[in-house]
Design a protein around this motif. Structure first.
Motif, PDB file in Angstrom:
ATOM      1  N   GLY A  78       0.939  -1.117   0.048  1.00  0.00           N
ATOM      2  CA  GLY A  78      -0.111   0.046  -0.094  1.00  0.00           C
ATOM      3  C   GLY A  78       0.733   1.211   0.095  1.00  0.00           C
ATOM      4  O   GLY A  78       2.070   1.283   0.025  1.00  0.00           O
ATOM      5  N   GLU A  79       0.368   2.304  -0.199  1.00  0.00           N
ATOM      6  CA  GLU A  79       0.988   3.681  -0.251  1.00  0.00           C
ATOM      7  C   GLU A  79       0.250   4.581   0.062  1.00  0.00           C
ATOM      8  O   GLU A  79      -1.396   4.716   0.222  1.00  0.00           O
ATOM      9  N   SER A  80       0.500   5.822   0.344  1.00  0.00           N
ATOM     10  CA  SER A  80      -0.373   7.071   0.868  1.00  0.00           C
ATOM     11  C   SER A  80       0.498   8.345  -0.069  1.00  0.00           C
ATOM     12  O   SER A  80       1.411   8.478  -0.283  1.00  0.00           O
ATOM     13  N   ILE A  81      -0.521   8.899  -0.430  1.00  0.00           N
ATOM     14  CA  ILE A  81      -0.364  10.458  -1.227  1.00  0.00           C
ATOM     15  C   ILE A  81      -0.920  11.564  -0.893  1.00  0.00           C
ATOM     16  O   ILE A  81      -2.075  11.346  -0.139  1.00  0.00           O
ATOM     17  N   ILE A  82      -0.441  12.521  -1.069  1.00  0.00           N
ATOM     18  CA  ILE A  82      -1.030  13.946  -0.643  1.00  0.00           C
ATOM     19  C   ILE A  82      -1.489  14.593  -1.960  1.00  0.00           C
ATOM     20  O   ILE A  82      -0.470  14.863  -2.720  1.00  0.00           O
ATOM     21  N   ARG A  83      -2.513  15.310  -2.194  1.00  0.00           N
ATOM     22  CA  ARG A  83      -3.102  16.047  -3.180  1.00  0.00           C
ATOM     23  C   ARG A  83      -3.272  17.442  -2.878  1.00  0.00           C
ATOM     24  O   ARG A  83      -3.476  17.832  -1.701  1.00  0.00           O
ATOM     25  N   LEU A  84      -2.209  18.309  -3.604  1.00  0.00           N
ATOM     26  CA  LEU A  84      -2.176  19.755  -3.279  1.00  0.00           C
ATOM     27  C   LEU A  84      -2.516  20.680  -4.438  1.00  0.00           C
ATOM     28  O   LEU A  84      -2.820  20.273  -5.417  1.00  0.00           O
ATOM     29  N   ASN A  85      -2.960  21.805  -3.976  1.00  0.00           N
ATOM     30  CA  ASN A  85      -3.063  22.993  -4.975  1.00  0.00           C
ATOM     31  C   ASN A  85      -2.369  24.104  -4.587  1.00  0.00           C
ATOM     32  O   ASN A  85      -2.626  24.597  -3.217  1.00  0.00           O
ATOM     33  N   ALA A  86      -1.227  24.515  -5.345  1.00  0.00           N
ATOM     34  CA  ALA A  86      -0.316  25.488  -4.857  1.00  0.00           C
ATOM     35  C   ALA A  86       0.468  24.936  -3.716  1.00  0.00           C
ATOM     36  O   ALA A  86       0.841  23.717  -3.763  1.00  0.00           O
ATOM     37  N   ASN A 125      -1.342  24.431  -0.928  1.00  0.00           N
ATOM     38  CA  ASN A 125      -2.239  23.936   0.100  1.00  0.00           C
ATOM     39  C   ASN A 125      -2.798  22.640  -0.202  1.00  0.00           C
ATOM     40  O   ASN A 125      -2.944  22.141  -1.272  1.00  0.00           O
ATOM     41  N   VAL A 126      -2.813  21.662   0.931  1.00  0.00           N
ATOM     42  CA  VAL A 126      -3.240  20.293   0.867  1.00  0.00           C
ATOM     43  C   VAL A 126      -4.720  20.431   0.428  1.00  0.00           C
ATOM     44  O   VAL A 126      -5.713  21.193   1.246  1.00  0.00           O
ATOM     45  N   VAL A 127      -5.058  19.567  -0.465  1.00  0.00           N
ATOM     46  CA  VAL A 127      -6.635  19.451  -0.867  1.00  0.00           C
ATOM     47  C   VAL A 127      -6.912  17.986  -0.121  1.00  0.00           C
ATOM     48  O   VAL A 127      -8.170  18.094   0.405  1.00  0.00           O
ATOM     49  N   SER A 128      -6.322  17.076  -0.338  1.00  0.00           N
ATOM     50  CA  SER A 128      -6.958  15.740   0.372  1.00  0.00           C
ATOM     51  C   SER A 128      -5.538  14.863   0.821  1.00  0.00           C
ATOM     52  O   SER A 128      -4.716  14.915   0.020  1.00  0.00           O
ATOM     53  N   GLY A 129      -5.727  13.888   1.436  1.00  0.00           N
ATOM     54  CA  GLY A 129      -4.724  12.762   1.507  1.00  0.00           C
ATOM     55  C   GLY A 129      -5.476  11.411   1.054  1.00  0.00           C
ATOM     56  O   GLY A 129      -6.391  11.321   1.290  1.00  0.00           O
ATOM     57  N   GLU A 130      -4.755  10.501   0.633  1.00  0.00           N
ATOM     58  CA  GLU A 130      -5.218   9.360   0.087  1.00  0.00           C
ATOM     59  C   GLU A 130      -4.460   8.087   0.771  1.00  0.00           C
ATOM     60  O   GLU A 130      -3.161   7.936   0.569  1.00  0.00           O
ATOM     61  N   ILE A 131      -5.316   7.115   1.129  1.00  0.00           N
ATOM     62  CA  ILE A 131      -4.576   5.753   1.534  1.00  0.00           C
ATOM     63  C   ILE A 131      -5.141   4.649   0.183  1.00  0.00           C
ATOM     64  O   ILE A 131      -6.323   4.548   0.075  1.00  0.00           O
ATOM     65  N   ARG A 132      -4.040   4.177  -0.307  1.00  0.00           N
ATOM     66  CA  ARG A 132      -4.198   3.210  -1.471  1.00  0.00           C
ATOM     67  C   ARG A 132      -3.516   1.885  -1.172  1.00  0.00           C
ATOM     68  O   ARG A 132      -2.450   1.690  -1.063  1.00  0.00           O
ATOM     69  N   LEU A 133      -4.619   0.801  -0.732  1.00  0.00           N
ATOM     70  CA  LEU A 133      -4.364  -0.434  -0.597  1.00  0.00           C
ATOM     71  C   LEU A 133      -4.058  -1.228  -1.774  1.00  0.00           C
ATOM     72  O   LEU A 133      -5.115  -1.020  -2.520  1.00  0.00           O
ATOM     73  N   ASP A 134      -3.127  -2.125  -1.685  1.00  0.00           N
ATOM     74  CA  ASP A 134      -3.447  -3.189  -2.784  1.00  0.00           C
ATOM     75  C   ASP A 134      -4.520  -4.353  -2.766  1.00  0.00           C
ATOM     76  O   ASP A 134      -4.672  -5.016  -1.923  1.00  0.00           O
ATOM     77  N   ALA A 135      -5.605  -4.088  -3.650  1.00  0.00           N
ATOM     78  CA  ALA A 135      -6.634  -4.824  -3.699  1.00  0.00           C
ATOM     79  C   ALA A 135      -6.304  -6.492  -3.977  1.00  0.00           C
ATOM     80  O   ALA A 135      -7.135  -7.015  -3.879  1.00  0.00           O
ATOM     81  N   THR A 136      -5.330  -6.584  -4.512  1.00  0.00           N
ATOM     82  CA  THR A 136      -4.920  -7.999  -4.763  1.00  0.00           C
ATOM     83  C   THR A 136      -4.359  -8.849  -3.691  1.00  0.00           C
ATOM     84  O   THR A 136      -4.066  -9.919  -4.043  1.00  0.00           O
ATOM     85  N   LYS A 137      -3.845  -8.260  -2.733  1.00  0.00           N
ATOM     86  CA  LYS A 137      -3.519  -8.880  -1.506  1.00  0.00           C
ATOM     87  C   LYS A 137      -4.647  -9.570  -0.654  1.00  0.00           C
ATOM     88  O   LYS A 137      -5.792  -9.136  -0.834  1.00  0.00           O
TER      89      LYS A 137
END
Length: 350
Positions: free
Chosen positions: A229-237, A239-251
């Protein structure tokens, strides 16, 4: 690979032979993340990765000390690994197989960070460590900018408070169709983190409007064998817009109280605690007791309780006057795929 004795070489060969046996005994499934019986169905996850098998087969064992100009066939893949996780600068292209001083330094830094015996060469202990399943977020040495794709890994090298507000929301991706007993695992994890900081509130709302988003994806671009899995941060300039938790569905993910199919499941609650920590501002820790330790260790298969260092670090992030806004941003290169697969031996998560 540099080994200091024939006995060590023998042990390493046995370990590699074990990896090959595991790889051949488990078939790779193309199954998507599917849910029945209101639990996660096992996906018979890949335990052996062909690219990593080819790497460890071709990286021959050496008897002499490492030399700056020595070539080891297949070492370029290991360089990719160290580069993607922050131990080796990017080559600006493809890596070669030279065991140069930069690579020796990267190995040494890696060994020091994870409290391994510091040798500067790829010992059996070091190879076993990099063969373990781990989080896809780099450990260190990344600078950041938002000029490309407006997305970044969570900040490493020092703790960063991404969201200035203490009232944060979270939501679950409708496309992932996460069952209720799995979303409960995340709710409990969010509540555990909220309880660690006075005034921090984490409440559920719809996915599109949430600050923190949880989803499952097919991470099948060369990272599925080692990264769960991984975590990412989405930004605008800036400023943080959102954060995402992305886990591997195949596990194969294990819910509380379950052993998981074939004893190979990954603990969902541990993964939830780890990635929530990233989005709240914590880096990877080399404390094996910490929920922010990036690897799944056979001796510590489940980690859901915050360690003393976890509690201290999260309170530091949310202490008065500590904010993630402002400051300078460097250059970011978001690695959406690690250009190699790594085999790891079966980790029994009871």
């Amino acid at each position: 690979m540099m080994m200091k004795s024939s006995y060590s070489s023998y042990l390493s060969i046995l370990f590699l032979f074990f990896l090959l046996l595991v790889d051949k005994s488990l078939s790779k499934s193309g199954a998507r993340f599917s849910l029945t019986r209101a639990v996660f169905m096992p996906h018979h996850p890949v335990i052996g990765g062909s690219q990593w098998d080819q790497t460890v087969e071709t990286v021959e064992q050496q008897e002499s000390a490492p030399q700056p100009t020595k070539q080891i066939k297949g070492l370029s893949k290991i360089k990719d690994y160290f580069s993607n996780f922050g131990y080796l600068p990017s080559s600006g292209g493809t890596f070669n197989d030279d065991l140069d001083q930069a690579t020796v330094s990267a190995i040494t830094t890696y060994q020091r960070f994870f409290n391994l015996k510091i040798t500067g060469d790829l010992t059996n202990e070091t190879l076993q460590q990099i063969s373990l399943p781990r989080c896809g977020v780099p450990d260190m040495n990344f600078d950041y900018d938002v000029s490309k794709d407006n997305v970044s890994w969570p900040m490493s090298r020092y703790h960063r408070r991404w969201f200035p507000d203490r009232n944060l929301t979270y939501g679950f991706s409708p496309a992932s169709k996460i069952p209720s007993n799995a979303t409960k695992v995340f709710r409990d994890a969010f509540a555990r983190w909220a309880g660690s900081v006075p005034g921090l509130n984490l409440t559920e709302m719809n996915y599109n409007s949430a600050d923190l988003k949880v989803g499952f994806y097919n991470l099948d671009e060369g990272v599925e064998d080692v990264v769960w899995g991984e975590s990412i941060i989405r930004l605008n300039a800036s400023n943080v817009v959102s954060g995402e938790i992305r886990l591997d569905a195949t596990k194969d993910w294990k819910l509380p109280g379950e052993k998981g199919e074939n004893g190979t499941a990954l603990d969902l609650e541990s993964a939830a605690m780890h990635h929530i920590g990233h989005l709240l501002g914590l880096d990877h820790s080399n404390d094996e007791e910490s929920v922010m330790y990036p690897y799944v260790l056979p001796s510590r298969r489940q980690k859901v309780k915050l360690s003393s260092s976890d509690k201290e670090n999260i309170r530091l992030v949310y202490s008065k006057g500590h904010s993630g806004n402002g400051g300078s941003w460097g250059v970011v290169r978001i690695v959406t795929t690690l250009a190699l697969g790594f085999a790891y031996y079966a980790v029994v998560l009871a």
